[in-house]
Design a protein around this motif. Sequence first.
Motif, PDB file in Angstrom:
ATOM      1  N   ALA A 299      56.522  45.096  36.741  1.00  0.00           N
ATOM      2  CA  ALA A 299      55.184  44.481  36.705  1.00  0.00           C
ATOM      3  C   ALA A 299      54.631  44.272  38.107  1.00  0.00           C
ATOM      4  O   ALA A 299      53.439  44.482  38.355  1.00  0.00           O
ATOM      5  CB  ALA A 299      55.250  43.147  35.959  1.00  0.00           C
ATOM      6  N   LYS A 303      51.159  45.658  40.066  1.00  0.00           N
ATOM      7  CA  LYS A 303      50.232  44.773  40.772  1.00  0.00           C
ATOM      8  C   LYS A 303      49.931  45.310  42.177  1.00  0.00           C
ATOM      9  O   LYS A 303      48.780  45.346  42.615  1.00  0.00           O
ATOM     10  CB  LYS A 303      50.823  43.365  40.872  1.00  0.00           C
ATOM     11  CG  LYS A 303      50.961  42.638  39.552  1.00  0.00           C
ATOM     12  CD  LYS A 303      49.624  42.184  39.021  1.00  0.00           C
ATOM     13  CE  LYS A 303      49.796  41.280  37.816  1.00  0.00           C
ATOM     14  NZ  LYS A 303      48.504  40.862  37.225  1.00  0.00           N
ATOM     15  N   ASP A 312      42.185  48.845  37.256  1.00  0.00           N
ATOM     16  CA  ASP A 312      43.186  48.390  36.290  1.00  0.00           C
ATOM     17  C   ASP A 312      44.169  49.531  36.005  1.00  0.00           C
ATOM     18  O   ASP A 312      43.790  50.602  35.533  1.00  0.00           O
ATOM     19  CB  ASP A 312      42.487  47.959  35.003  1.00  0.00           C
ATOM     20  CG  ASP A 312      43.465  47.467  33.933  1.00  0.00           C
ATOM     21  OD1 ASP A 312      44.671  47.320  34.246  1.00  0.00           O
ATOM     22  OD2 ASP A 312      43.025  47.234  32.793  1.00  0.00           O
ATOM     23  N   SER A 314      47.209  48.734  34.323  1.00  0.00           N
ATOM     24  CA  SER A 314      48.197  48.049  33.495  1.00  0.00           C
ATOM     25  C   SER A 314      48.916  48.993  32.536  1.00  0.00           C
ATOM     26  O   SER A 314      50.032  48.694  32.093  1.00  0.00           O
ATOM     27  CB  SER A 314      47.535  46.914  32.715  1.00  0.00           C
ATOM     28  OG  SER A 314      46.440  47.409  31.941  1.00  0.00           O
TER      29      SER A 314
END
Length: 453
Positions: A299, A303, A312, A314
Amino acid sequence: MSKPVKQIHLAAHFPGVNNTTVWSDPASGSHIDFASFVHFAQTAERGKFDFLFLAEGLRLREQGGRIYDLDVVGRPDTFTVLAALAAVTERLGLTGTINSTFNEPYEVARQFASLDHLSDGRAAWNVVTSWDAFTGENFRRGGFLAEDQRYSRAESFLAAAHTLFDSWSGDEIVADKESGQFLTTGSPGQFSYRDEHFDISGRLDVPRSPQGRPVIFQAGDSDHGREFAARAADAIFSRHGTLAEGQAFYADVKGRLDKYGRRPEELLILPAATFVLGDTDAEAADIAHQVRLAQVSPATAIKFLEQLWNRDLSDHDPDGPLPTVDPIVGENTIARGRASVRMHRDPVAVANEWRAKAEAEKLSTRELIIEVTGRQNFIGSPSTVAEQINTLVQADASDGFILVPHVTPAGLDPFVDKVVPLLQERGVFRAEYTGTTLREHLGLAAATERVTP
Protein backbone atom coordinates in the motif's frame (compact mmCIF):
# COMPACT_ATOMS: atom_id res chain seq x y z
CA MET A 1 52.11 17.02 5.83
CA SER A 2 49.37 14.55 6.72
CA LYS A 3 45.81 15.78 7.04
CA PRO A 4 44.61 16.21 10.65
CA VAL A 5 42.14 13.61 11.90
CA LYS A 6 38.67 15.14 12.06
CA GLN A 7 36.43 14.77 15.07
CA ILE A 8 33.02 13.34 14.16
CA HIS A 9 29.83 15.19 15.01
CA LEU A 10 26.78 13.08 15.83
CA ALA A 11 23.19 14.12 16.41
CA ALA A 12 19.85 12.35 16.77
CA HIS A 13 16.68 13.11 14.80
CA PHE A 14 13.44 12.36 16.66
CA PRO A 15 11.28 11.08 13.76
CA GLY A 16 8.14 13.09 13.32
CA VAL A 17 7.46 14.00 9.70
CA ASN A 18 8.80 10.86 8.06
CA ASN A 19 8.26 7.60 6.22
CA THR A 20 10.96 5.69 8.07
CA THR A 21 9.23 4.60 11.28
CA VAL A 22 8.31 0.92 11.48
CA TRP A 23 5.02 1.06 13.34
CA SER A 24 4.64 -2.73 13.41
CA ASP A 25 7.78 -3.23 15.48
CA PRO A 26 6.79 -4.23 19.04
CA ALA A 27 9.35 -1.73 20.37
CA SER A 28 7.75 1.19 18.53
CA GLY A 29 6.21 3.67 20.95
CA SER A 30 4.41 7.00 21.01
CA HIS A 31 5.63 10.03 19.07
CA ILE A 32 3.71 12.43 21.28
CA ASP A 33 4.10 11.17 24.88
CA PHE A 34 6.74 13.19 26.67
CA ALA A 35 8.30 9.98 27.99
CA SER A 36 9.32 9.12 24.41
CA PHE A 37 11.12 12.44 23.99
CA VAL A 38 12.83 12.01 27.37
CA HIS A 39 14.10 8.51 26.56
CA PHE A 40 15.36 9.59 23.16
CA ALA A 41 17.09 12.75 24.43
CA GLN A 42 18.70 11.10 27.42
CA THR A 43 20.01 8.27 25.24
CA ALA A 44 21.57 10.82 22.88
CA GLU A 45 23.13 12.64 25.82
CA ARG A 46 24.45 9.36 27.25
CA GLY A 47 26.15 8.88 23.89
CA LYS A 48 27.69 12.39 24.13
CA PHE A 49 25.85 13.49 20.98
CA ASP A 50 26.01 17.13 19.95
CA PHE A 51 22.27 17.69 19.77
CA LEU A 52 18.75 16.38 19.33
CA PHE A 53 16.94 17.52 16.18
CA LEU A 54 13.20 18.08 15.76
CA ALA A 55 11.61 18.52 12.35
CA GLU A 56 8.32 20.36 11.98
CA GLY A 57 4.99 19.74 10.33
CA LEU A 58 2.61 22.68 10.37
CA ARG A 59 -0.32 20.74 8.95
CA LEU A 60 -1.24 17.08 8.74
CA ARG A 61 -0.41 15.85 5.28
CA GLU A 62 -3.11 14.48 3.01
CA GLN A 63 -3.27 12.12 0.07
CA GLY A 64 -6.37 11.52 -1.98
CA GLY A 65 -8.27 13.90 0.30
CA ARG A 66 -7.57 11.88 3.44
CA ILE A 67 -5.05 12.31 6.24
CA TYR A 68 -1.81 10.72 5.12
CA ASP A 69 -1.88 7.36 6.95
CA LEU A 70 1.79 6.52 6.43
CA ASP A 71 3.09 9.30 8.64
CA VAL A 72 3.02 10.47 12.21
CA VAL A 73 -0.37 11.94 13.05
CA GLY A 74 0.27 14.92 15.26
CA ARG A 75 3.35 16.90 16.20
CA PRO A 76 3.68 18.69 19.54
CA ASP A 77 4.86 22.28 19.42
CA THR A 78 8.63 22.41 18.96
CA PHE A 79 9.40 25.08 21.56
CA THR A 80 7.26 23.36 24.19
CA VAL A 81 9.04 20.03 23.72
CA LEU A 82 12.54 21.52 23.64
CA ALA A 83 11.91 23.68 26.71
CA ALA A 84 10.69 20.63 28.61
CA LEU A 85 13.72 18.60 27.48
CA ALA A 86 16.02 21.34 28.74
CA ALA A 87 14.92 20.37 32.25
CA VAL A 88 15.81 16.67 31.88
CA THR A 89 19.14 17.04 30.03
CA GLU A 90 22.34 18.88 30.92
CA ARG A 91 24.63 19.10 27.87
CA LEU A 92 22.67 17.92 24.82
CA GLY A 93 21.96 20.61 22.23
CA LEU A 94 18.29 21.25 21.41
CA THR A 95 17.59 22.00 17.75
CA GLY A 96 14.15 22.99 16.50
CA THR A 97 12.86 23.56 12.98
CA ILE A 98 10.96 26.84 12.86
CA ASN A 99 9.46 28.22 9.65
CA SER A 100 10.46 31.67 8.40
CA THR A 101 7.51 31.95 6.01
CA PHE A 102 4.68 31.78 8.54
CA ASN A 103 6.25 33.34 11.65
CA GLU A 104 7.51 36.77 12.74
CA PRO A 105 11.09 37.69 13.77
CA TYR A 106 10.21 39.18 17.16
CA GLU A 107 8.24 36.13 18.25
CA VAL A 108 10.87 33.62 17.11
CA ALA A 109 13.83 35.60 18.48
CA ARG A 110 12.10 35.89 21.85
CA GLN A 111 11.35 32.15 21.94
CA PHE A 112 14.87 31.09 20.99
CA ALA A 113 16.48 33.55 23.41
CA SER A 114 14.24 32.10 26.13
CA LEU A 115 15.16 28.52 25.18
CA ASP A 116 18.85 29.40 25.19
CA HIS A 117 18.48 30.78 28.72
CA LEU A 118 16.46 27.79 29.95
CA SER A 119 19.03 25.34 28.55
CA ASP A 120 22.14 27.31 29.56
CA GLY A 121 23.21 27.83 25.96
CA ARG A 122 22.07 24.74 24.06
CA ALA A 123 19.54 26.14 21.58
CA ALA A 124 19.69 25.84 17.78
CA TRP A 125 17.30 26.98 15.06
CA ASN A 126 16.81 25.11 11.79
CA VAL A 127 15.60 27.90 9.49
CA VAL A 128 13.23 26.62 6.80
CA THR A 129 10.87 28.12 4.26
CA SER A 130 7.51 26.89 3.00
CA TRP A 131 5.90 27.35 -0.36
CA ASP A 132 2.59 25.48 -0.43
CA ALA A 133 -0.77 27.17 -0.06
CA PHE A 134 -2.14 24.02 1.60
CA THR A 135 0.02 24.61 4.66
CA GLY A 136 -0.44 28.35 4.28
CA GLU A 137 -4.20 28.01 4.75
CA ASN A 138 -3.46 27.68 8.47
CA PHE A 139 -1.90 31.17 8.44
CA ARG A 140 -2.96 34.66 7.53
CA ARG A 141 -0.21 35.10 4.97
CA GLY A 142 -0.91 31.89 3.06
CA GLY A 143 1.48 30.10 0.74
CA PHE A 144 2.09 32.59 -2.03
CA LEU A 145 5.86 33.13 -2.07
CA ALA A 146 7.92 32.00 -5.05
CA GLU A 147 11.25 30.29 -4.30
CA ASP A 148 13.43 33.39 -4.70
CA GLN A 149 11.01 35.41 -2.54
CA ARG A 150 10.93 32.70 0.13
CA TYR A 151 14.69 32.78 0.49
CA SER A 152 14.71 36.58 0.33
CA ARG A 153 12.22 36.64 3.19
CA ALA A 154 14.21 33.96 5.07
CA GLU A 155 17.41 35.99 4.78
CA SER A 156 15.61 39.13 5.95
CA PHE A 157 13.92 37.15 8.73
CA LEU A 158 17.26 35.85 9.99
CA ALA A 159 18.91 39.27 9.75
CA ALA A 160 16.01 40.78 11.68
CA ALA A 161 16.23 38.02 14.32
CA HIS A 162 19.99 38.64 14.63
CA THR A 163 19.27 42.34 15.14
CA LEU A 164 16.98 41.38 17.98
CA PHE A 165 19.45 38.89 19.50
CA ASP A 166 22.18 41.53 19.35
CA SER A 167 20.03 44.31 20.75
CA TRP A 168 21.23 43.52 24.26
CA SER A 169 24.93 43.20 23.43
CA GLY A 170 27.25 45.77 24.96
CA ASP A 171 24.69 46.94 27.50
CA GLU A 172 25.85 46.47 31.04
CA ILE A 173 23.03 46.02 33.55
CA VAL A 174 23.86 46.82 37.18
CA ALA A 175 21.62 46.32 40.19
CA ASP A 176 21.57 49.36 42.51
CA LYS A 177 20.66 47.94 45.90
CA GLU A 178 20.04 51.36 47.49
CA SER A 179 17.45 52.42 44.96
CA GLY A 180 16.22 48.91 44.20
CA GLN A 181 16.53 49.66 40.48
CA PHE A 182 18.47 48.19 37.60
CA LEU A 183 20.77 50.69 35.92
CA THR A 184 22.04 50.25 32.36
CA THR A 185 24.81 51.86 30.38
CA GLY A 186 22.88 51.74 27.14
CA SER A 187 19.40 50.99 25.84
CA PRO A 188 19.03 47.21 26.25
CA GLY A 189 16.78 45.42 23.83
CA GLN A 190 16.03 48.41 21.62
CA PHE A 191 15.91 47.51 17.94
CA SER A 192 14.84 48.75 14.55
CA TYR A 193 14.79 46.73 11.32
CA ARG A 194 13.32 47.77 7.99
CA ASP A 195 13.45 46.26 4.52
CA GLU A 196 11.05 45.03 1.84
CA HIS A 197 9.76 42.25 4.13
CA PHE A 198 9.75 43.75 7.61
CA ASP A 199 9.23 47.13 9.25
CA ILE A 200 9.66 46.53 12.96
CA SER A 201 11.02 48.48 15.91
CA GLY A 202 10.70 48.21 19.64
CA ARG A 203 12.47 46.51 22.51
CA LEU A 204 13.21 42.81 22.98
CA ASP A 205 12.30 41.81 26.53
CA VAL A 206 14.68 38.82 26.86
CA PRO A 207 18.29 39.65 27.78
CA ARG A 208 21.18 38.34 25.70
CA SER A 209 21.35 34.58 26.13
CA PRO A 210 24.38 32.38 26.93
CA GLN A 211 25.24 31.75 23.26
CA GLY A 212 24.34 35.27 22.18
CA ARG A 213 22.42 33.73 19.32
CA PRO A 214 21.22 30.17 18.75
CA VAL A 215 23.22 27.97 16.39
CA ILE A 216 21.69 28.38 12.92
CA PHE A 217 20.89 25.34 10.76
CA GLN A 218 19.63 25.31 7.18
CA ALA A 219 18.14 22.40 5.25
CA GLY A 220 17.51 23.62 1.68
CA ASP A 221 19.34 22.01 -1.24
CA SER A 222 18.61 24.42 -4.08
CA ASP A 223 21.19 26.92 -5.25
CA HIS A 224 19.37 29.59 -3.25
CA GLY A 225 19.47 27.32 -0.21
CA ARG A 226 23.18 26.60 -0.55
CA GLU A 227 23.97 30.28 -0.93
CA PHE A 228 21.83 31.13 2.08
CA ALA A 229 23.69 28.52 4.14
CA ALA A 230 27.10 29.80 3.02
CA ARG A 231 26.13 33.33 3.98
CA ALA A 232 24.30 32.81 7.25
CA ALA A 233 24.18 29.23 8.62
CA ASP A 234 26.39 27.42 11.12
CA ALA A 235 25.39 23.94 9.90
CA ILE A 236 23.47 22.24 7.09
CA PHE A 237 21.04 19.35 7.52
CA SER A 238 21.94 17.64 4.24
CA ARG A 239 20.58 14.69 2.28
CA HIS A 240 23.91 13.95 0.54
CA GLY A 241 25.46 11.18 2.60
CA THR A 242 27.17 8.88 0.11
CA LEU A 243 30.85 9.33 -0.72
CA ALA A 244 30.67 10.86 -4.20
CA GLU A 245 27.53 12.96 -3.65
CA GLY A 246 28.68 13.97 -0.19
CA GLN A 247 32.10 15.12 -1.37
CA ALA A 248 30.55 17.11 -4.23
CA PHE A 249 28.05 18.84 -1.92
CA TYR A 250 30.71 19.42 0.75
CA ALA A 251 33.10 21.03 -1.74
CA ASP A 252 30.37 23.11 -3.38
CA VAL A 253 28.96 24.64 -0.19
CA LYS A 254 32.25 25.16 1.60
CA GLY A 255 33.66 26.64 -1.61
CA ARG A 256 31.08 29.43 -1.32
CA LEU A 257 32.23 30.58 2.13
CA ASP A 258 35.28 32.61 1.19
CA LYS A 259 33.32 35.37 -0.53
CA TYR A 260 31.47 35.95 2.75
CA GLY A 261 34.70 36.11 4.73
CA ARG A 262 34.11 32.75 6.35
CA ARG A 263 36.36 29.74 6.93
CA PRO A 264 35.43 26.11 6.10
CA GLU A 265 35.22 25.13 9.76
CA GLU A 266 32.52 27.76 10.34
CA LEU A 267 29.91 25.71 8.46
CA LEU A 268 29.29 22.04 9.31
CA ILE A 269 27.78 19.58 6.81
CA LEU A 270 25.62 17.00 8.60
CA PRO A 271 23.61 14.59 6.40
CA ALA A 272 20.69 12.58 7.73
CA ALA A 273 21.34 8.85 7.90
CA THR A 274 19.50 5.74 9.01
CA PHE A 275 21.30 2.72 10.44
CA VAL A 276 20.74 -0.98 10.99
CA LEU A 277 23.01 -3.00 13.26
CA GLY A 278 23.55 -6.75 13.52
CA ASP A 279 26.07 -9.06 15.14
CA THR A 280 27.49 -9.61 11.66
CA ASP A 281 27.27 -7.72 8.38
CA ALA A 282 25.14 -10.49 6.91
CA GLU A 283 22.68 -10.37 9.79
CA ALA A 284 22.46 -6.59 9.54
CA ALA A 285 21.77 -6.81 5.80
CA ASP A 286 18.95 -9.28 6.43
CA ILE A 287 17.45 -7.04 9.14
CA ALA A 288 17.77 -4.02 6.85
CA HIS A 289 15.87 -5.84 4.11
CA GLN A 290 13.05 -6.64 6.52
CA VAL A 291 13.00 -3.04 7.73
CA ARG A 292 12.62 -1.71 4.19
CA LEU A 293 9.81 -4.18 3.48
CA ALA A 294 8.05 -2.91 6.61
CA GLN A 295 8.65 0.73 5.65
CA VAL A 296 7.38 0.23 2.08
CA SER A 297 4.42 -2.11 2.22
CA PRO A 298 2.44 -2.76 -0.99
CA ALA A 299 0.00 0.00 0.00
CA THR A 300 2.86 2.39 0.79
CA ALA A 301 4.47 1.70 -2.58
CA ILE A 302 1.26 2.75 -4.32
CA LYS A 303 1.09 5.92 -2.21
CA PHE A 304 4.62 6.87 -3.25
CA LEU A 305 3.81 6.06 -6.87
CA GLU A 306 0.74 8.32 -6.80
CA GLN A 307 2.84 11.19 -5.46
CA LEU A 308 4.96 11.25 -8.62
CA TRP A 309 2.24 10.22 -11.10
CA ASN A 310 -0.24 12.71 -9.60
CA ARG A 311 -3.15 10.39 -10.30
CA ASP A 312 -5.18 7.70 -8.57
CA LEU A 313 -3.31 4.40 -8.90
CA SER A 314 -5.18 2.44 -6.25
CA ASP A 315 -5.89 -0.36 -8.77
CA HIS A 316 -2.22 -0.69 -9.77
CA ASP A 317 -0.46 -3.95 -8.91
CA PRO A 318 2.50 -3.15 -6.59
CA ASP A 319 4.15 -6.41 -7.61
CA GLY A 320 3.83 -5.59 -11.29
CA PRO A 321 5.69 -3.15 -13.57
CA LEU A 322 5.44 0.62 -13.36
CA PRO A 323 2.44 2.31 -15.03
CA THR A 324 2.69 2.80 -18.79
CA VAL A 325 0.83 6.12 -18.62
CA ASP A 326 2.86 9.24 -17.84
CA PRO A 327 2.47 11.41 -14.73
CA ILE A 328 0.02 14.28 -14.85
CA VAL A 329 2.14 17.43 -15.04
CA GLY A 330 1.12 20.51 -13.09
CA GLU A 331 -0.24 21.13 -9.63
CA ASN A 332 -0.17 18.00 -7.50
CA THR A 333 -3.78 17.28 -6.57
CA ILE A 334 -3.16 13.84 -5.06
CA ALA A 335 -0.79 14.69 -2.20
CA ARG A 336 -0.93 17.89 -0.19
CA GLY A 337 1.41 19.21 2.47
CA ARG A 338 4.93 20.65 2.55
CA ALA A 339 6.78 17.39 3.03
CA SER A 340 4.18 14.97 1.73
CA VAL A 341 5.75 14.45 -1.66
CA ARG A 342 9.20 14.31 -3.11
CA MET A 343 9.12 17.37 -5.31
CA HIS A 344 10.21 16.73 -8.90
CA ARG A 345 10.70 19.55 -11.39
CA ASP A 346 10.11 17.17 -14.31
CA PRO A 347 7.86 14.26 -13.24
CA VAL A 348 7.84 12.67 -16.71
CA ALA A 349 11.64 12.61 -16.85
CA VAL A 350 11.78 11.04 -13.37
CA ALA A 351 9.18 8.45 -14.36
CA ASN A 352 11.28 7.51 -17.38
CA GLU A 353 14.37 7.19 -15.17
CA TRP A 354 12.44 4.89 -12.86
CA ARG A 355 11.23 2.79 -15.81
CA ALA A 356 14.77 2.41 -17.12
CA LYS A 357 16.05 1.38 -13.69
CA ALA A 358 13.18 -1.07 -13.15
CA GLU A 359 13.74 -2.64 -16.57
CA ALA A 360 17.51 -2.89 -16.20
CA GLU A 361 17.34 -4.39 -12.71
CA LYS A 362 14.09 -6.34 -13.26
CA LEU A 363 12.32 -4.60 -10.37
CA SER A 364 8.62 -4.61 -9.59
CA THR A 365 6.88 -1.38 -8.64
CA ARG A 366 7.33 -2.05 -4.93
CA GLU A 367 10.96 -3.10 -5.33
CA LEU A 368 11.67 0.04 -7.35
CA ILE A 369 10.03 2.28 -4.75
CA ILE A 370 12.12 0.63 -2.02
CA GLU A 371 15.22 1.49 -4.04
CA VAL A 372 14.43 5.09 -4.93
CA THR A 373 12.94 6.20 -1.61
CA GLY A 374 15.73 4.93 0.62
CA ARG A 375 18.05 7.43 2.28
CA GLN A 376 21.69 6.99 3.28
CA ASN A 377 22.01 3.84 5.37
CA PHE A 378 24.74 2.49 7.58
CA ILE A 379 24.25 -1.26 7.60
CA GLY A 380 26.50 -3.80 9.28
CA SER A 381 28.08 -4.91 12.50
CA PRO A 382 29.01 -2.15 14.96
CA SER A 383 32.62 -2.19 13.78
CA THR A 384 31.55 -1.96 10.12
CA VAL A 385 29.22 0.98 10.81
CA ALA A 386 31.89 2.77 12.84
CA GLU A 387 34.30 2.34 9.94
CA GLN A 388 31.72 3.55 7.38
CA ILE A 389 31.00 6.72 9.35
CA ASN A 390 34.65 7.52 10.02
CA THR A 391 35.62 6.91 6.39
CA LEU A 392 33.03 9.38 5.08
CA VAL A 393 33.92 12.07 7.58
CA GLN A 394 37.68 11.79 7.06
CA ALA A 395 37.10 11.87 3.27
CA ASP A 396 35.25 15.21 3.56
CA ALA A 397 31.92 13.79 2.48
CA SER A 398 30.50 15.26 5.71
CA ASP A 399 31.46 16.54 9.14
CA GLY A 400 29.24 13.99 10.86
CA PHE A 401 25.70 12.63 10.69
CA ILE A 402 22.22 13.22 12.07
CA LEU A 403 20.98 9.72 12.84
CA VAL A 404 17.36 8.73 12.23
CA PRO A 405 16.39 5.40 13.85
CA HIS A 406 13.47 3.40 12.46
CA VAL A 407 12.09 2.65 15.93
CA THR A 408 11.12 5.35 18.43
CA PRO A 409 12.02 5.99 21.18
CA ALA A 410 14.49 3.14 21.86
CA GLY A 411 15.94 2.80 18.36
CA LEU A 412 18.95 4.95 19.17
CA ASP A 413 20.05 2.78 22.12
CA PRO A 414 21.96 0.10 20.14
CA PHE A 415 24.00 2.72 18.32
CA VAL A 416 24.96 4.46 21.55
CA ASP A 417 25.79 1.17 23.26
CA LYS A 418 27.71 -0.50 20.44
CA VAL A 419 28.99 2.01 17.86
CA VAL A 420 29.86 5.07 19.94
CA PRO A 421 32.44 3.18 22.07
CA LEU A 422 34.23 2.07 18.90
CA LEU A 423 34.41 5.65 17.60
CA GLN A 424 35.73 6.75 20.98
CA GLU A 425 38.41 4.04 20.87
CA ARG A 426 39.51 5.40 17.49
CA GLY A 427 39.89 8.85 19.01
CA VAL A 428 37.45 10.44 16.53
CA PHE A 429 34.55 11.07 18.93
CA ARG A 430 34.47 12.61 22.38
CA ALA A 431 34.50 10.43 25.48
CA GLU A 432 33.07 13.27 27.57
CA TYR A 433 31.61 16.68 26.88
CA THR A 434 34.29 19.35 27.20
CA GLY A 435 32.00 22.33 26.83
CA THR A 436 28.59 23.34 28.07
CA THR A 437 27.04 25.15 25.09
CA LEU A 438 26.07 23.74 21.72
CA ARG A 439 28.47 26.13 20.01
CA GLU A 440 31.26 24.58 22.04
CA HIS A 441 30.13 21.05 21.12
CA LEU A 442 30.22 21.98 17.43
CA GLY A 443 33.51 23.86 17.60
CA LEU A 444 31.87 27.11 16.52
CA ALA A 445 32.96 30.60 17.48
CA ALA A 446 30.94 32.58 19.98
CA ALA A 447 28.08 34.45 18.31
CA THR A 448 29.62 37.79 19.24
CA GLU A 449 32.45 37.02 16.81
CA ARG A 450 30.10 36.54 13.87
CA VAL A 451 28.94 39.25 11.51
CA THR A 452 25.22 39.69 11.11
CA PRO A 453 24.26 38.50 7.59
